[in-house]
Each structure stands twice: as C-alpha cells, then as structure tokens.
Scaffold this active site. Structure first.
Site, mmCIF file in Angstrom:
data_model
loop_
_atom_site.group_PDB
_atom_site.id
_atom_site.type_symbol
_atom_site.label_atom_id
_atom_site.label_comp_id
_atom_site.label_asym_id
_atom_site.label_seq_id
_atom_site.Cartn_x
_atom_site.Cartn_y
_atom_site.Cartn_z
ATOM 1 N N SER A 97 0.858 -1.178 0.000
ATOM 2 C CA SER A 97 0.000 0.000 0.000
ATOM 3 C C SER A 97 0.900 1.236 0.000
ATOM 4 O O SER A 97 1.953 1.235 -0.633
ATOM 5 C CB SER A 97 -0.946 -0.019 1.200
ATOM 6 N N TYR A 156 -5.062 7.606 -7.144
ATOM 7 C CA TYR A 156 -4.071 6.664 -6.614
ATOM 8 C C TYR A 156 -4.127 6.644 -5.092
ATOM 9 O O TYR A 156 -4.107 5.580 -4.469
ATOM 10 C CB TYR A 156 -2.668 7.037 -7.089
ATOM 11 N N LYS A 182 -5.097 3.370 -2.594
ATOM 12 C CA LYS A 182 -4.297 2.880 -1.473
ATOM 13 C C LYS A 182 -5.107 2.884 -0.174
ATOM 14 O O LYS A 182 -4.947 2.014 0.678
ATOM 15 C CB LYS A 182 -3.038 3.737 -1.326
#
Length: 331
Positions: free
Chosen positions: A172, A205, A209
C-alpha cells in the site's frame, strides 16, 4: 479535514522519514522457502525479489505483464546474486480477471508457498475502464484482492503441510494519509469511483491505497491468524525511485523526486520485511520495517464503519467475478 490541512498534518513526519530514516537491510534466512512478488520486472518488486534470492530462497517467482521484461530482470538478479535456477517468470496482468485466475491456478502446482508480496499497481491521471471499472480501481484494488483470495488456499495448504504461517502482503502506501476520501459518503463507493464525470483522478491513486488499507484491516478483523492460518499485512515503502510515477514528468516533480526519493533498493527492504512478517503483523500497517498507525481517517471516529462498508462492497464485487470466493476466508 481539507486537503491542505491533511498535508500540513502529515508532511513533517513524511519529510523526517525520507531524510532521516533508513530501513535496515534484510538478513533473515529464507532457505527452502518460495516467494511470489508481483510487478517484479522492475523497481521495488525487482529489488525485493533480488533480496529474497540473496537470502537463499529456494524459488522466487517474478509475476509481471511482460515475460520478456521479466526474463531480463531474472537474468540481472542471477548475475548479481550468483544464484541460478531460483527465479521463475510468470505472466500476470491485473487488468484481466481471467489472467489473474489463470495465475492463481498455476500457483496451485507449487510445492509450497511461504509468501506473496502484491506489489503490482498503476498510477494514472487518465480515466479509462478495465473490466468495467476505472483502471486504477481494477488493478490496484479489485484484481489485487481477487488474486489474494484465489491464492489464499495455497498459502493455507502450505501452512498445514509445512507447519508454517505464510504471509500475504499488500503493498500500500502512506499516500492513504493524503486523501480525504469524499467518495466514502456515497451510497456506493465503487459506483462513485466509476463515474467519469465526478472522478477526481489527481487523487485516485491515493484513494486506491486507502481502499487497500481498509480492506486489509477489515479482513484481518474478521479473520484472525488462528483461523485464517495466514498473516495478512500491508506495507508502505516510502517515496522511492520507481516507474510508478512515470506519467508525472514536469519539472517540480522531477526536482522533488531527486531530492526526496529513497533508492529503489532501500525502499524494497520494507517489502521484504513485511513479506516475511509474522502473526504479530496481522492486519497491521508496516512502515520503515515497523508496525505503525494508519491515517486518522482510518483509525478515528467512523473509521470502523467505513472499512466495513468498503469491504462489503469489494467482497460483493469479488463474488460476482468468482462466485463464492470470499468463502476461502472461512476455511
């Protein structure tokens, strides 16, 4: 909290880690063990695979889209470590659910599997769909957890056969601190993220995560190691030189990367450490080779309800792709 407020609250610790913290070089002996590292033809994944080979792993599988690039990475690892016949290159394309299924089916033939480090992912500012969802969500979230659950039975089989506790590690990022994740308020998070007209791709993005963090935490909360027979953790490698940000080529970004980025090898140390992390790391966020806290949005008020909602939606999606797949968690 606003985006400027979020950045102001987390940037001091971010800069401190980038400038003053260096993750230790991995030293744990991996003799006899088998590792899979996805997205390992380049960058963090490749360097993590190199470490596992150096640490005497019996087999290290580089999982990547391009067999040609994977084989080039394998040759480089063999040359640098002096160990041949250890690295295998398997094709894996997270933009295709069918390809993910084929990869997991192939993994069933392994003698044992000690760990899989799910490192593959994309970062893009362009909205496009793959398998009916926005590409970042498809690759970083849906396919990542599809692979995790499909390969879980092999990890569990290895646990029983070899009396070990294998590790399932999701790569992550600390960028989950950088999003206010407004999509969480929508009736359906995935539907909201799939709406091109409302898509905030500069934050996508970061959101992907965040979704990984929430899903990992909820799975671990519902399924302790004693029941699951596998350790599930998630790791932050820090801000590193990699191809992930290859779309971001403007001058400020280039300067920032030159000043701030860790080397790829240093960042990969965190993946290796988490990849052989023990039960004490189950459901935990790993950073700089230590267990640490997640973003306030995750661990604060409303966080538990948010992670339940996200996992419920993601689980439903996974069961559409592969009916009954979440039952592997109850085995």
């Amino acid at each position: 909290m606003s985006i400027p407020g979020l950045l102001f609250s987390v940037l001091p610790s971010f800069f401190y880690r980038q400038f003053f913290v260096t993750p230790p070089t991995p030293t744990k002996d991996c003799t006899g063990q088998t590792y899979i590292v996805t997205g390992a033809n380049t960058g963090l994944g490749k360097e993590a695979a190199r470490h596992y080979v150096r640490l005497n792993a019996e087999k290290v599988i580089i999982a990547c889209r391009s067999i040609e690039k994977g084989e080039a990475a394998a040759r480089d690892i063999e040359q640098s470590t002096g160990r041949k016949g250890v690295v295998e290159v398997w094709q894996l394309d997270l933009s295709s659910y069918e390809n993910v299924k084929q990869f997991a089916e192939r993994a069933k033939g392994l003698r044992r599997l000690d760990s899989i480090v799910e490192n593959a992912g994309i970062s893009t500012s362009s909205f496009k769909t793959m398998e009916g969802n926005e590409s970042t969500v498809t690759v970083n979230v849906i396919s990542t957890f599809l692979l995790a659950l499909l390969i879980l039975p092999k990890l569990q089989e290895s646990a029983q056969r070899f009396n070990i506790t294998p590790t399932l590690c999701i790569v992550s990022s600390e960028v989950h601190f950088f999003t206010s994740f407004p999509e969480r308020k929508a009736p359906s998070v995935l539907d909201q993220l799939n709406d091109e007209k409302q898509a905030r791709m500069t934050d996508r993005y970061n959101v992907s995560k965040m979704l990984e963090v929430l899903a990992c935490r909820q799975i671990a909360a519902e399924h302790p190691v004693k029941q699951l027979k596998v350790t599930l953790n998630f790791v932050n490698p820090g801000f590193c030189h990699s191809e992930l940000m290859r779309e971001m080529t403007n001058l400020p970004i280039r300067v920032m990367k030159k000043i701030l980025c860790r080397t790829t090898e240093v960042g990969s140390r965190t993946l290796v450490h988490a990849g052989y992390g023990g039960p004490e790391t189950h459901g935990k966020y790993m950073s700089d080779c230590k267990i640490t806290t997640c973003a306030t949005l995750v661990e604060g008020k409303g966080g538990l309800e948010m992670q339940k909602k996200v996992w419920q939606e993601l689980a439903a999606k996974l069961n559409q792709i592969e009916p009954g797949i979440t039952k592997t968690l109850d085995a």
